[in-house]
Enzyme design. Structure first.
Site, PDB file in Angstrom:
ATOM      1  N   LYS A 118       0.744  -1.361   0.145  1.00 49.48           N
ATOM      2  CA  LYS A 118      -0.362   0.144   0.019  1.00 49.48           C
ATOM      3  C   LYS A 118       0.588   1.408  -0.045  1.00 49.48           C
ATOM      4  CE  LYS A 118      -3.920   2.145   2.667  1.00 49.48           C
ATOM      5  NZ  LYS A 118      -4.405   2.486   3.744  1.00 49.48           N
ATOM      6  N   LYS A 152      -2.493  -1.399  -3.625  1.00 45.16           N
ATOM      7  CA  LYS A 152      -3.174  -0.555  -3.824  1.00 45.16           C
ATOM      8  C   LYS A 152      -1.951   0.664  -3.792  1.00 45.16           C
ATOM      9  CE  LYS A 152      -6.072   1.570  -1.119  1.00 45.16           C
ATOM     10  NZ  LYS A 152      -7.608   2.220   0.177  1.00 45.16           N
TER      11      LYS A 152
END
Length: 326
Positions: free
Chosen positions: A199, A252
């Site tokens: 992320k 992400k």
């Protein structure tokens, strides 16, 4: 002219779908749901056209709207009644996510994933317990190890409410192992974990922070989310989560990091998820509103590119619209 190789032969209308290398299905998609304990009405999210915060009493109707399109999975985010320094509303039995999940699990057939993090629940908006002096010293941030015990509580409470999968998103070192241990210790050894394994500290999260009321009150998240410049580091992060017991590995954001999605797909034998984040959604809507792009076409093409890069499942705000298109 004597061409032995004519790739256009494979692009005729009858043959083109037969030789398509990538297929996108509604069952590949996961739709985010925002449940807001501070409102009695459905509230539009200005920066994310077509999406709303819904009160817990309306969460079942919202999920049914999603599943009616053929999308079978949702990921639930919560906005609590109140916040404090340590995010205690994140793991209480009557918390907003816990209440919503109990309703959704009891009244729908949706597969329910829950986001396990503290940023929506802390008064400072960071993803864990702060180190002493963090508000005034930019060198300090979240206390990693102190946060793990709170994430364990969150994961177990979500599971007790009926979640089918836990998705820790805080990018704390050791979070997957800590949560796996807590779930196993509570008798939930068969419950899967989808880790936000790579992320990034991305500028594409802005609209989500409006939607989930989770923006940091000071500083940023660079000390725990990944540097957008780094790809090799992602492989290390993902390997650690896989070793700690992650069942699904997420990257992400998605579109600016398709190289990372592809590398994770090549390097690991676990299912790969990608999060098509709020900024990716909002910018396509903005361009379409100006008449510069066909929203339906670019939404589909975007998700197809994520699937082609190697994602097995895609969390996306386009889930319902693309499912209808498909």
């Amino acid at each position: 002219m004597d061409f032995h190789h004519r790739p256009r032969r494979l692009r005729t209308d009858g043959l083109r779908p037969l030789v398509s290398e990538t297929e996108l299905s509604p069952t590949d998609l996961v739709a985010p749901v925002f449940v807001d304990a501070t409102t009695d009405d459905r509230v539009e999210i200005d920066s994310m056209p077509g999406h709303e915060r819904v009160p817990p009493e309306a969460c079942v109707d919202r999920v049914r709207e999603i599943t009616d399109t053929g999308v079978e999975a949702v990921i639930v985010f919560g906005i609590p009644e109140s916040k404090d320094e340590t995010g205690t509303r994140a793991w209480v039995k009557d918390g907003v996510v816990q209440r919503a999940v109990r309703r959704i699990a009891a009244e729908t057939d949706a597969y329910v994933i829950t986001d396990a993090c503290l940023c929506e629940y802390t008064s400072h908006g960071h993803c864990g317990i702060l180190e002493d002096g963090a508000e005034s010293d930019p060198r300090l941030t979240v206390d990693n190890d102190a946060t793990l015990e709170r994430l364990q509580r969150v994961a177990v409470s979500h599971t007790e409410a009926g979640a089918d999968m836990i998705a820790p998103s805080g990018m704390m070192d050791g979070m997957v192992g800590a949560i796996r241990g807590a779930l196993d210790g509570a008798g939930y050894e068969n419950l899967p974990i989808m880790s936000y394994a790579a992320k990034y500290e991305s500028a594409f999260y802005g609209p989500f922070r409006d939607a989930a009321d989770g923006a940091p009150a000071f500083g940023d998240r660079r000390h725990y989310q990944m540097n957008p410049a780094n790809a090799r580091e992602a492989r290390r992060e993902v390997a650690l989560d896989a070793e700690e017991g992650a069942d699904v590995l997420m990257v992400k954001p998605a579109l600016p990091y398709l190289d990372v999605v592809a590398d994770v797909r090549r390097s690991f034998d676990r299912p790969v998820a990608a999060y098509n984040v709020s900024g990716e959604y909002a910018m396509l809507h903005a361009a379409a509103d100006r008449g510069w792009l066909s929203l339906e076409a670019v939404a589909h093409e975007s998700l197809l590119s994520i699937k082609r890069a190697g994602a097995d499942l895609i969390i996306t705000y386009f889930a319902e619209d693309v499912a209808d298109y498909l």
